[in-house]
Motif scaffolding. Sequence first.
Motif, PDB file in Angstrom:
ATOM      1  N   PRO A 206       2.553   1.252  -1.162  1.00  0.00           N
ATOM      2  CA  PRO A 206       2.163  -0.019  -0.542  1.00  0.00           C
ATOM      3  C   PRO A 206       2.021  -1.174  -1.520  1.00  0.00           C
ATOM      4  CG  PRO A 206       0.324   1.533  -0.548  1.00  0.00           C
ATOM      5  CD  PRO A 206       1.533   2.300  -0.947  1.00  0.00           C
ATOM      6  N   GLY A 207       1.937  -0.896  -2.821  1.00  0.00           N
ATOM      7  CA  GLY A 207       1.808  -1.970  -3.793  1.00  0.00           C
ATOM      8  C   GLY A 207       3.121  -2.569  -4.237  1.00  0.00           C
ATOM      9  N   LEU A 221       4.065  -2.973   6.178  1.00  0.00           N
ATOM     10  CA  LEU A 221       2.947  -2.224   5.610  1.00  0.00           C
ATOM     11  C   LEU A 221       2.339  -1.376   6.715  1.00  0.00           C
ATOM     12  CD1 LEU A 221       2.098  -2.577   2.606  1.00  0.00           C
ATOM     13  CD2 LEU A 221       3.394  -4.513   3.503  1.00  0.00           C
ATOM     14  N   GLY A 279      -6.311  -3.140   6.036  1.00  0.00           N
ATOM     15  CA  GLY A 279      -5.613  -3.375   4.783  1.00  0.00           C
ATOM     16  C   GLY A 279      -4.134  -3.664   4.948  1.00  0.00           C
ATOM     17  N   ARG A 283      -2.430  -6.861   3.221  1.00  0.00           N
ATOM     18  CA  ARG A 283      -1.327  -6.721   2.259  1.00  0.00           C
ATOM     19  C   ARG A 283      -0.042  -7.352   2.765  1.00  0.00           C
ATOM     20  NH1 ARG A 283      -1.386  -1.662  -1.741  1.00  0.00           N
ATOM     21  NH2 ARG A 283      -3.615  -1.209  -1.807  1.00  0.00           N
TER      22      ARG A 283
END
Length: 409
Positions: A206-207, A221, A279, A283
Amino acid sequence: MPYRFSLDDVAFLDSQEGEEALAACSALALTDASRLADVAAVRRLVGAERAPAVLETALLRRKAESKVDGGQRWLFTDDAMQQASASPVAEYRARRLAGLDVHDVTCSVGADLVALARTACRCVGSDVDAVRLAMASHNCTVSGVSPGLVCADALRPVTRESVVVADPARRDASGRRRWRPEDFVPALDDLAQAYAGRDLVVKCAPGIDPAAAPWAREVELISLDGRVREASLVSGGLATATRRATVLRSDGHAWSITDAEPDEVPVADVGQWIVDPDGAVVRAGLVRHYAARHGLWQLDPRIAYLTGDTPPPGVRAFRVLDSGRYTEKTLRALLRRYDVGRLEILVRGLDVDPDALRRRLKPRGASEASVVLTRVGRTPMAYLCRAERIPDEHDAGELASVPPPGQGW
């Protein structure tokens, strides 16, 4: 070091004798404290040569029970189990590709492949690792699906026109994570080049920086049960938005939001509730879109906390009890006033370590509360709240929107 399985190991584990040995191991404790006794028991059962493969499989099956549906009957390597998609995530991706021809070019032991095979028109899985491919064959069989399986390099296409799904390896031989897309196996740019002109879906951590994949028309995401699990990079005609966030729960509740939705929301004082968006929403850069959908507004245009008088259904929201400018002294007095002893601390936009702050505050009251610490403009603020789970509008929730097969994501 994790055990390295051989094809002979897989053949044994796939046999009736192997399954009987694994069934017998299900009663073992399989803890650090019981290690010596467990090893001795397995050696008596299958001999010293077979014991490592049986014991490792028993351990991996136990770890996989909460991640892979039916995982107690699957075969894994340690790396494959760690990188495998959780079943709700794999099933969601498969629904998005339902009715299409799909080729999983890095199928590994089959966590995504099994889900894809249940919904695709035609499905093929391939991998360069013969051991993992043999495990995938076993796992597909016990799961009741039969996709085509091919031993092939992901960068050497063996199908035409099908949608390509890839999950590049993100750990090196020592188990350390690879963070640079060019170090993935296969590398992102190499995948894009190998399947230029075809619809491609690549699962990543996910980063991932979207700039690392300029060929991706959409970045999605995905979170599961409040934890962001992965990013999907989408090329070709499958993309219908630039950014998408999808929120899944193990109970079947699911929803999505994209940057195609409105994002005009005001910035104003705190309402009756504070909402910390999932999250995946944060993101994906869709906080304002989420606020607009649910009639919320922002406390500060640069902070992800939202506020409003009616929280969205199905979330854990924070009912505001009191608020004021944040200093440790004023917060300590606020906690005494409300007799708070059990304290949850949430922070955005301030350089505050929640654990260290809790130790310094030493709350000693009888009640429980949450404090949201953030900044509004340049002013540090503290909001004393009571956390509440907001009921869903519907018992089973609303499934994330899935367009008709072949019409994009």
